[in-house]
Enzyme design. Structure first.
Site, short mmCIF file in Angstrom:
data_model
loop_
_atom_site.label_atom_id
_atom_site.label_comp_id
_atom_site.label_asym_id
_atom_site.label_seq_id
_atom_site.Cartn_x
_atom_site.Cartn_y
_atom_site.Cartn_z
N HIS A 162 -1.60 -12.86 0.40
CA HIS A 162 -1.53 -12.70 1.51
C HIS A 162 -0.53 -13.71 2.28
CE1 HIS A 162 -2.63 -11.20 5.85
NE2 HIS A 162 -1.42 -11.65 6.03
N TYR A 215 -4.62 -42.69 12.31
CA TYR A 215 -3.20 -42.07 12.78
C TYR A 215 -2.80 -42.25 14.29
CZ TYR A 215 1.51 -40.94 11.33
OH TYR A 215 2.12 -40.61 11.53
#
Length: 224
Positions: A162, A215
């Site tokens: 898919h 981050y």
């Protein structure tokens, strides 16, 4: 009246976020096969079914309740609405991107997960697992995606035969997660065509996960 205005503003922001993010989805997936949604509280805005990406404007984006009831909009929501709503009811994400991008979909056709060959896989919380095949647009597909991501502890999974579904804090974060998975899938499959990809060790990957948590720019307060 105050609550009503607040709801209208919230729903308007969701619809705008979807319309703004659609071009990035269009760049990743063929035809009209991708979809994008965003959630705020008990409201979910999602791309309309079968509408060309270039025609999607904020006013054409349907808004639903978490139970799937129509709140705003005349157009039918994406056929993958059951999967989006199922993920929102089970996982802590604020937006979902679903794409049939070529490299992630190649893994889907192979029934192969994306291992930790690069630290960018940490963007989704770990190696990207494969959910078993279920027909598109079904509750069964939603259940397969949710179960797979919950078991793996990730915010993304490959849907067998898919495509890819990825969640994030907001629309941009969900799209960036999808991009990170897709680009890493490309590198991984290219590397496999040449030799044997080297995976990060558990310690190395845990270190990358820790770096992802910190981050970016530090949060600022009003005194900054």
């Amino acid at each position: 009246m105050t609550d009503s205005k607040s709801d209208e503003a919230r729903e308007g922001e969701l619809r705008t976020a979807i319309a703004t993010g659609v071009p990035e989805i269009a760049a990743m997936t063929p035809g009209r096969t991708g979809n994008l949604s965003a959630r705020s509280g008990d409201r979910v805005a999602i791309t309309p079914s079968g509408v060309p990406y270039e025609e999607i404007q904020p006013g054409s984006v349907p808004v639903l309740s978490l139970d799937g009831e129509s709140v705003i909009g005349d157009l039918a929501p994406s056929s993958e609405t059951p999967m989006h709503l199922g993920i929102y009811r089970s996982l802590d994400v604020g937006a979902i991107a679903h794409v049939h991008s070529p490299w992630a979909t190649t893994l889907a056709v192979l029934g192969e997960e994306l291992p930790p060959v690069h630290y960018m896989v940490a963007a989704a919380g770990g190696p990207i697992p494969v959910a078993p095949y279920e027909p598109f647009g079904t509750v069964e597909l939603a259940e397969a995606a949710v179960s797979t991501m919950e078991s793996a502890g990730t915010t993304a999974c490959i849907l067998a035969n898919h495509g890819l579904v990825a969640g994030g804090e907001d629309v941009q974060d969900a799209i960036e997660t999808a991009v990170a998975v897709e680009s890493t899938a490309q590198v991984y499959l290219q590397a496999k065509a040449v030799g044997d990809p080297v995976e990060l060790t558990p310690a190395q990957f845990e270190g990358a996960m820790a770096q992802f948590d910190s981050y970016g720019q530090p949060e600022r307060n009003d005194a900054d």
